[in-house]
Scaffold this active site. Structure first.
Site, PDB file in Angstrom:
ATOM      1  N   ARG A  32       5.865  10.356   3.190  1.00 58.92           N
ATOM      2  CA  ARG A  32       7.002  10.137   4.230  1.00 58.92           C
ATOM      3  C   ARG A  32       8.196   9.950   3.381  1.00 58.92           C
ATOM      4  O   ARG A  32       8.244   9.703   2.110  1.00 58.92           O
ATOM      5  CB  ARG A  32       6.821   8.916   4.873  1.00 58.92           C
ATOM      6  N   ASP A  84      10.968  -7.213   7.914  1.00 63.10           N
ATOM      7  CA  ASP A  84      10.923  -6.541   6.719  1.00 63.10           C
ATOM      8  C   ASP A  84      10.556  -4.994   7.170  1.00 63.10           C
ATOM      9  O   ASP A  84      10.123  -4.284   6.361  1.00 63.10           O
ATOM     10  CB  ASP A  84       9.357  -7.046   6.220  1.00 63.10           C
ATOM     11  N   ASN A  85      10.406  -4.800   8.563  1.00 62.03           N
ATOM     12  CA  ASN A  85      10.224  -3.466   9.294  1.00 62.03           C
ATOM     13  C   ASN A  85      11.728  -2.941  10.033  1.00 62.03           C
ATOM     14  O   ASN A  85      11.485  -2.159  10.555  1.00 62.03           O
ATOM     15  CB  ASN A  85       9.349  -3.270  10.655  1.00 62.03           C
ATOM     16  N   ARG A  92       0.887  -1.106   0.086  1.00 59.38           N
ATOM     17  CA  ARG A  92       0.282   0.145   0.133  1.00 59.38           C
ATOM     18  C   ARG A  92       0.790   1.270  -0.111  1.00 59.38           C
ATOM     19  O   ARG A  92       0.392   2.358   0.562  1.00 59.38           O
ATOM     20  CB  ARG A  92      -0.850   0.021   1.296  1.00 59.38           C
ATOM     21  N   ARG A 114      15.158  -2.432   3.377  1.00 57.67           N
ATOM     22  CA  ARG A 114      15.192  -3.410   4.864  1.00 57.67           C
ATOM     23  C   ARG A 114      15.634  -4.687   4.493  1.00 57.67           C
ATOM     24  O   ARG A 114      16.136  -4.963   3.521  1.00 57.67           O
ATOM     25  CB  ARG A 114      13.916  -3.275   5.246  1.00 57.67           C
ATOM     26  N   ASP A 172       7.946   2.465   9.276  1.00 55.42           N
ATOM     27  CA  ASP A 172       6.748   1.551   9.364  1.00 55.42           C
ATOM     28  C   ASP A 172       6.219   1.542  10.830  1.00 55.42           C
ATOM     29  O   ASP A 172       6.156   0.361  11.360  1.00 55.42           O
ATOM     30  CB  ASP A 172       7.085  -0.068   8.979  1.00 55.42           C
ATOM     31  N   GLY A 221      -4.832  -1.775  -0.208  1.00 58.03           N
ATOM     32  CA  GLY A 221      -3.970  -0.849  -0.598  1.00 58.03           C
ATOM     33  C   GLY A 221      -3.995   0.552   0.079  1.00 58.03           C
ATOM     34  O   GLY A 221      -3.343   1.328  -0.217  1.00 58.03           O
TER      35      GLY A 221
END
Length: 555
Positions: free
Chosen positions: A240, A317-318, A150, A247, A327, A183
């Site tokens: 952002r 993944d963060n 998203r 990552r 995130d 999304g």
């Protein structure tokens, strides 16, 4: 001489607001000189973004259609944001991000072109929107392909300082990585991300930044607490920015799918762009890269702990390869120190409790090392293990932890600032009374000393406070005023507690964004007393109704 930043096209691999050099020569009796002034771009007409720096080196998915699928042998998929169908409002902007990072005058935020840009309605010149492919371990389990489900990377901007920043819209529609999602992001989570990313920056913690928050009237359906109660919410988008959005999961997916040439290509690109101290031609470059990521990740988590911040979802993944906080989801700032504090309702096993964040950092770094292993020879693999052979003793059981568990995070340190204070402050050192210490702080007893009252009941407090006071006295050339000055620069008076964010969200859902704006102002100066913040109770203990407030991953 002075260069005026104008709005004229300048071609290049990154977007820019081109420079028009105007010289204003002045003379005096002794010499002539030039003065420098800076005019920020007040229009997007010649303000450009570009993705060329990425796609010139990193392969793009050859499939151009935007549908959910397993993607292979690429780093990005081209995917355009999906415009909202209803009215869009710009409800918050960061003047600092616009002016200091993006070279945009604040007045530009009042234009329709800007609102279209930050909500995903239109793309500026030179932009090729991208969705990044990555995988990751979620709650300790390999989740395979994840990716930007998203979010859209709308380009890179090179500012007047020569810095390159990647701009990303979050909540801007479906991509090939959306899986079963729509999304979209909702107002609730978007307000929290906008506020917290800016709050963390002003606390001195490496983080992505938030430029704007746009809200629509589009209906988005969410089961916020995963209990079967689906409710209608409003869609929102946060613009952002970060130096990079790569990552740990960016590398994991390539190693997992045995795309080793592409793994090497991506690693060399990341090192070349973001790790100047590592020689990209050096045979041990991946070990050197890993060593830096280990050190900076440890430093980041230490900074989180220093302000009582729990990320909430520390999946691989963060976790940024640049060791910045990214995130923002179900984060939380704890009040009383509690190693079992978990801000996320979805974390039933409390895997990501605040007391486990350092261990999770270790887990994630080991997964990064596993992703690098196919590119390392036996000697390099051994080098990579150095520093990761032993589990750290994080928050061990016993008296120190028991003592800290009653410490009101932040408030207690603020009390220490005024310890051994002057009469004008109205605070006196605690004095021993048998095996306890008196709480005779008196006449001006206010919320500040609630933290002291609570912690002073602990059996280890007398010993601790004695050591602390002796340590203060050993600073022979120090003074109370100098000590207070030092402590007030590192002990924040305000952090974004969940109850504050929740209060702002509830008002925002009624189209009242006044508290969002107030919090934004206060959190830009977290170490300074703010009259409106004091009136709102932002520095006070958490209200009883918010004591166990936890946040869902649903956003």
């Amino acid at each position: 001489c002075h260069a005026v930043v104008g709005s004229f096209v300048q071609p290049g691999l990154e977007g820019s607001s081109s420079l028009l050099h105007l010289f204003n020569n002045k003379s005096s009796q002794e010499h002539s000189y030039c003065e420098t002034e800076v005019r920020l771009a007040s229009s997007l007409d010649f303000w450009t973004l570009s993705s060329e720096n990425l796609i010139a080196v990193l392969p793009v998915d050859p499939v151009k259609e935007n549908y959910v699928r397993k993607v292979r042998n690429c780093i990005f998929s081209i995917a355009f944001p999906t415009p909202f169908k209803s009215r869009v409002r710009l409800v918050a902007v960061s003047k600092e991000v616009l002016e200091d990072i993006l070279d945009l005058d604040l007045s530009i935020s009042e234009t329709d072109a800007f609102i279209q840009l930050v909500s995903g309605g239109k793309i500026v010149s030179g932009s090729i929107p991208l969705a990044h492919r990555y995988g990751g371990h979620q709650f300790g389990i390999w989740a395979d392909q994840l990716g930007d489900g998203r979010a859209h990377l709308i380009g890179i901007y090179r500012n007047r300082q020569g810095e390159k920043w990647e701009l990303q819209l979050k909540g801007s529609g479906k991509t090939p990585y959306s899986r079963n999602g729509d999304g979209r992001a909702v107002l609730r989570s978007s307000v929290r991300e906008f506020l917290c990313s800016e709050a963390m920056y002003h606390l001195g913690i490496p983080t992505s930044r938030a430029a704007s928050l746009a809200v629509s009237d589009d209906e988005v359906w969410r089961d916020q607490f995963y209990n079967g109660n689906v409710a209608k919410e409003r869609g929102a988008v946060v613009l952002r920015v970060a130096k990079s959005w790569f990552r740990i999961g960016s590398l994991e997916i390539l190693a997992h799918d045995s795309e080793l040439d592409l793994l090497r290509t991506l690693l060399d690109f990341i090192i070349q762009e973001h790790f100047p101290s590592v020689n990209v031609k050096e045979p041990n470059r991946y070990v050197d890269f890993f060593s830096i990521v280990v050190s900076e990740t440890a430093q980041l988590i230490a900074l989180w702990m220093s302000v009582g911040f729990a990320h909430g979802v520390c999946n691989t993944d963060n976790f940024s390869l640049l060791s910045i906080t990214i995130d923002y989801g179900p984060f939380g700032f704890m009040e009383a120190y509690n190693p079992d504090f978990v801000p996320n309702t979805s974390d039933d096993e409390r895997r990501y409790k605040i007391g486990n964040q350092a261990n999770i950092g270790m887990f994630n770094l080991n997964k990064l090392l596993q992703a690098l292993n196919p590119l390392l020879d036996p000697g390099q693999k051994q080098l990579g293990r150095l520093g990761l052979l032993q589990q750290p003793s994080i928050l061990p059981d016993g008296s120190p932890t028991d003592f800290h568990s009653q410490m009101l995070w932040g408030l207690f340190f603020l009390v220490l600032i005024f310890w051994a204070g002057e009469p004008s402050v109205g605070v006196r050192p605690l004095t021993p009374q048998g095996d306890r210490y008196s709480q005779d702080i008196p006449l001006c007893y206010t919320w500040q000393f609630w933290a002291l009252e609570t912690i002073s009941k602990h059996k280890l407090f007398p010993a601790w406070v004695s050591q602390y006071l002796l340590r203060l006295k050993s600073n022979m050339n120090d003074s109370d005023s100098e000590r207070r000055k030092r402590m007030t620069t590192v002990n924040p008076r305000y952090v974004l507690k969940n109850w504050m964010a929740e209060s702002a969200v509830q008002k925002a859902e009624r189209n009242d964004f006044s508290e969002v704006h107030l919090l934004q102002q206060v959190l830009q100066h977290p170490f300074q007393k703010h009259s409106a913040a004091e009136k709102a109770g932002y520095a006070s203990p958490t209200p009883s109704w918010a004591k166990d407030l936890r946040v869902s991953c649903s956003s």
